[in-house]
Design an enzyme around this catalytic site. Structure first.
Site, PDB file in Angstrom:
ATOM      1  N   GLY A  74       0.839  -1.195   0.000  1.00 12.85           N
ATOM      2  CA  GLY A  74       0.000   0.000   0.000  1.00 12.85           C
ATOM      3  C   GLY A  74       0.873   1.244   0.000  1.00 12.85           C
ATOM      4  O   GLY A  74       2.108   1.155   0.050  1.00 12.85           O
ATOM      5  N   PHE A  78       3.480   8.965   3.785  1.00 13.29           N
ATOM      6  CA  PHE A  78       4.927   8.936   4.003  1.00 13.29           C
ATOM      7  C   PHE A  78       5.683   8.244   2.882  1.00 13.29           C
ATOM      8  O   PHE A  78       6.874   8.424   2.734  1.00 13.29           O
ATOM      9  CB  PHE A  78       5.262   8.169   5.290  1.00 13.29           C
ATOM     10  CG  PHE A  78       4.974   8.926   6.542  1.00 13.29           C
ATOM     11  CD1 PHE A  78       6.004   9.534   7.244  1.00 13.29           C
ATOM     12  CD2 PHE A  78       3.689   9.036   7.024  1.00 13.29           C
ATOM     13  CE1 PHE A  78       5.746  10.221   8.399  1.00 13.29           C
ATOM     14  CE2 PHE A  78       3.427   9.722   8.178  1.00 13.29           C
ATOM     15  CZ  PHE A  78       4.447  10.329   8.879  1.00 13.29           C
ATOM     16  N   LYS A  96       8.437   0.044   5.223  1.00 19.07           N
ATOM     17  CA  LYS A  96       7.929   1.338   4.746  1.00 19.07           C
ATOM     18  C   LYS A  96       9.109   2.184   4.276  1.00 19.07           C
ATOM     19  O   LYS A  96      10.028   2.459   5.043  1.00 19.07           O
ATOM     20  CB  LYS A  96       7.184   2.047   5.880  1.00 19.07           C
ATOM     21  CG  LYS A  96       6.509   3.327   5.436  1.00 19.07           C
ATOM     22  CD  LYS A  96       5.763   3.998   6.565  1.00 19.07           C
ATOM     23  CE  LYS A  96       4.420   3.384   6.814  1.00 19.07           C
ATOM     24  NZ  LYS A  96       3.587   4.210   7.717  1.00 19.07           N
ATOM     25  N   ASP A 194      -3.103  10.124  15.512  1.00 18.32           N
ATOM     26  CA  ASP A 194      -3.345   9.694  14.134  1.00 18.32           C
ATOM     27  C   ASP A 194      -4.207   8.435  14.085  1.00 18.32           C
ATOM     28  O   ASP A 194      -3.992   7.561  13.251  1.00 18.32           O
ATOM     29  CB  ASP A 194      -2.012   9.469  13.417  1.00 18.32           C
ATOM     30  CG  ASP A 194      -2.130   9.699  11.920  1.00 18.32           C
ATOM     31  OD1 ASP A 194      -3.158  10.271  11.481  1.00 18.32           O
ATOM     32  OD2 ASP A 194      -1.215   9.300  11.176  1.00 18.32           O
TER      33      ASP A 194
END
Ligand code: ATP
Ligand code: MG
Length: 372
Positions: A74, A78, A96, A194
């Site tokens: 995905g 960021f 990530k 968040d």
């Protein structure tokens, strides 16, 4: 108490040049200066934290088959998230890769590493390590096989089963427990800032874990409140007092939790521009309905096909309504939310023995194909 993010800000230039060694030593210093960790450190064996590993860029490139498109899980604000397998241990991980041109960057990277190196709980995603090679910034997390709550609620693919009532309550209770740890067990408290469906990740048994701590902030001690200079977070989940005045307290997270709980119950997105004007903002749509119990069944996700307990639906909506109150001091403490949701999750619904509710369509616009 000094605010951690502010001190990071003043060192912004330095951070750009941080090496992996400097990051790990700043984790140590930060821990000593703030004693961030659990209030009762004996819970995690007294060690306070488990160190995150450092990886070279080469290792992580190899783990993701050189960031091949079919490893992509995905993409967020960021950068991209890839599935990978570490050669050292064969462990399957999520990697990530921070977008080097992104608006969010080094500061969030550092906060993420610091927070996740020091905070450990079954309902927080585990940071395995990171890479700060040259200008590359990558984070290595435990792989969460069922992806995010967002994928299951709003972007349901044909291979995924729709979430039943019991699973929804289990996810809500687990996410609340993760927040409770940050608010009540971490010392000093951590404001997560968040909370949203895409940041609630699910393991193979639908146990939820909170992810993305780049925006987290150490909470105020005593009755002081933060007045934030940068209004950040995600539209639709942001508490009104923060959007208007920048006032930031733990009640910010309770508001966001209420929005997530509403999404879990209704299957609607926090903000959905594909709906009619009065229904685009979930909280604004729900507020008048909260006042009339007879309308509660209209709020249940049609995807549940009437398979939910009426009392459970009422109680879950009552919790959500309390959490999204405009006045922060009227919102409950997360510990009270956990108590209520633990109870709701323990009351298992069985469609074989309990009544299936008649399907109320209610005054709503149809969901788009993307939502189905
Ligand atoms: N540890 C993980 N295990 C499995 N999938 C993950 C993991 N972390 C992230 N993902 C997947 O990658 C997607 C993108 O995550 P990312 O956190 O970058 O963005 P986001 O949460 O969607 O948006 P934002 O950047 O606004 O927080 C997630 O929605 C999820 O499907
Ligand atoms: Mg995320």
């Amino acid at each position: 108490m000094g605010c951690f993010l502010c001190s990071v800000k003043s060192k912004k230039k330095q951070i750009g040049k941080f090496s992996a060694h400097q990051i790990s030593s700043s984790v140590e210093k930060f821990k000593v200066n703030t004693s961030l960790g659990e209030k009762d450190s004996s819970r995690n064996g007294g060690s306070g934290h488990i160190a995150a590993h450092t990886f070279t860029f080469r290792e992580l490139a190899a783990a993701t088959k050189y960031f091949r498109a079919d490893c992509l899980l995905g993409e967020g604000g960021f950068g991209r998230v890839y599935k990978g397998q570490l050669e050292r241990t064969n462990q399957v991980v999520a990697i990530k890769q921070l977008d080097r041109n992104g608006l969010q960057g080094n500061r969030e990277f550092l906060v993420e590493v610091l927070m996740l190196s020091l905070l450990h709980h079954p309902h927080l995603v585990n940071l395995i390590g990171y890479c700060a090679d040259g200008d590359q910034r990558l984070l290595v997390y435990e792989f969460m096989p069922l992806g995010s709550l967002e994928d299951h609620l709003h972007e349901l693919s044909p291979d995924k089963r729709r979430l039943d009532w019991n699973t929804r309550m289990k996810i809500a209770a687990g996410a609340a427990k993760g927040l409770e740890y940050l608010h009540d067990k971490a010392n000093p408290p951590v404001i997560y800032r968040d909370l949203k469906c895409s940041n609630i990740l699910l393991d193979e048994d639908y146990n939820p874990k909170l992810s993305d701590f780049g925006l987290a902030k150490l909470g105020p001690v005593g009755d002081k409140t933060h007045v934030s200079t940068r209004v950040m977070g995600t539209y639709g989940y942001c508490a009104p007092e923060y959007a208007m005045t920048g006032q930031l307290t733990l009640k910010f997270d309770v508001y966001s939790f209420g929005v997530v709980l509403l999404e879990i119950i209704t299957g609607r997105r926090a903000i959905d521009t594909s709906r009619a004007a009065g229904e685009q903002n979930l909280v604004a749509w729900a507020r008048p309905l909260f006042k009339d119990r007879r309308k509660f069944s209209q709020m249940a996700d049609p995807e549940l096909q009437g398979q939910y307990p009426v009392r459970g639906l009422y109680q879950a909506l009552a919790v959500a309504a309390m959490c999204v109150q405009e006045q922060p001091n009227m919102r409950p403490l997360i510990a009270d939310v956990v108590t209520a949701l633990n109870y709701l999750a323990s009351q298992k619904y069985n469609s074989g023995t309990q009544p299936v509710q008649r399907h109320h369509t209610g005054p709503s616009t149809p969901r788009t194909r993307r939502d189905l």
